[in-house]
Design an enzyme around this catalytic site. Sequence first.
Site, PDB file in Angstrom:
ATOM      1  N   LYS A   1      71.017 -20.310  64.109  1.00  0.00           N
ATOM      2  CA  LYS A   1      71.773 -21.125  63.263  1.00  0.00           C
ATOM      3  C   LYS A   1      71.211 -21.311  61.879  1.00  0.00           C
ATOM      4  CE  LYS A   1      74.853 -23.309  66.747  1.00  0.00           C
ATOM      5  NZ  LYS A   1      75.277 -24.553  67.239  1.00  0.00           N
TER       6      LYS A   1
ATOM      7  N   ASP B   1      77.204 -29.296  65.742  1.00  0.00           N
ATOM      8  CA  ASP B   1      77.488 -28.311  66.785  1.00  0.00           C
ATOM      9  C   ASP B   1      78.907 -28.756  67.532  1.00  0.00           C
ATOM     10  OD1 ASP B   1      76.758 -26.415  68.672  1.00  0.00           O
ATOM     11  OD2 ASP B   1      76.388 -28.340  70.249  1.00  0.00           O
TER      12      ASP B   1
ATOM     13  N   ASP C   1      73.286 -30.701  70.568  1.00  0.00           N
ATOM     14  CA  ASP C   1      72.714 -30.825  71.866  1.00  0.00           C
ATOM     15  C   ASP C   1      71.454 -29.858  72.305  1.00  0.00           C
ATOM     16  OD1 ASP C   1      74.470 -28.504  72.096  1.00  0.00           O
ATOM     17  OD2 ASP C   1      73.905 -28.647  74.232  1.00  0.00           O
TER      18      ASP C   1
ATOM     19  N   ASP D   1      79.935 -27.167  71.240  1.00  0.00           N
ATOM     20  CA  ASP D   1      80.036 -27.092  72.706  1.00  0.00           C
ATOM     21  C   ASP D   1      78.988 -28.214  73.169  1.00  0.00           C
ATOM     22  OD1 ASP D   1      81.736 -25.114  73.880  1.00  0.00           O
ATOM     23  OD2 ASP D   1      80.420 -23.419  72.629  1.00  0.00           O
TER      24      ASP D   1
END
Length: 297
Positions: free
Chosen positions: A213, A49, A238, A51
Amino acid sequence: VKIYKVMSCFSQMEELQKENVYIKDAERVEKLLCQLIQDGKSKLQIITDFDMTLSRFSINGKRCATCHNVLENSSLVPESKKQVLDELRDTYYPIEINAKMTIEEKIPFMMEWWTKAQSTIVACNFRREDLTRAVRESNAMLRDGCDWQFSTLHEHKVPMLIFSAGIGDILEEIIKQHSQMYANMRVVSNYMDFNHDGMLVGFKGDLVHTYNKNEGALRNSDYFTTLKDRRNIILMGDSMGDLRMADGVPNMQHILKIGFLNDNIEERLEKYKEAYDIVLVSDSTMDVPNAILKKIL
Ligand code: C5P
Ligand code: MG
């Protein structure tokens, strides 16, 4: 050398002994690590990922910008629109990190957040050349150790998929300003659509938000097919949605999931420990993934 490396999987890795590192099933992680080390770099690929996984969550107690925040906080956005975007974040971010709602319950809210924020951003008349400055003026930054990780993965020819519900153009610019975009990196994200005058007119392709996703992963099955001999995966994320980034990877043999838990920690720790093999709480570094990579490469 190989035997020594295999024997020293887990217990000798001091990075894994730290207080903010949570491992629910130590035996499984030990086995996984040994397997990844034994199979080596030719069998490895990274899926991550962006961010708050590659990028840093906070510095000196202050939140760092996400891709979206880079644009939202830019001086090109008028106060009235800033207010709209702030209200959107105050409404939807608590839902994104809510520990009690299921992913399915969150999805319609995430669709709303992304769609409303994107149309507000598009109404701000951004131009392609504004992005560099917006990133430079923001406090978006990479976790400590990203630069080493990127160059080392490149050197060892290990493919890295950056799978982000942020904004592709912005995340590439953040990486360029703080490290380098390398040839082994591939980005799947929301890319901005500029017209022939360089004016932002929308976003391209299918929307990626935090919790779809898995659909994006299936759309990128060609990428995964070309890497089908790389059966071992290190996944980093995260969010609980990031666990679905490797859906549809053919021939997957071993997957080591590393989760960064940055916010709403007490409420979510148990779930993260269930879902991720290794959970790193309030960690602003890449120390643990990098220590593991050092053993494998
Ligand atoms: O790269 P990643 O998939 O983590 O990007 C999504 C992140 O962007 C989410 O965690 C969300 O909190 C953040 N976001 C934001 N502003 C928006 C939409 C998403 O900061 N308008
Ligand atoms: Mg994230």
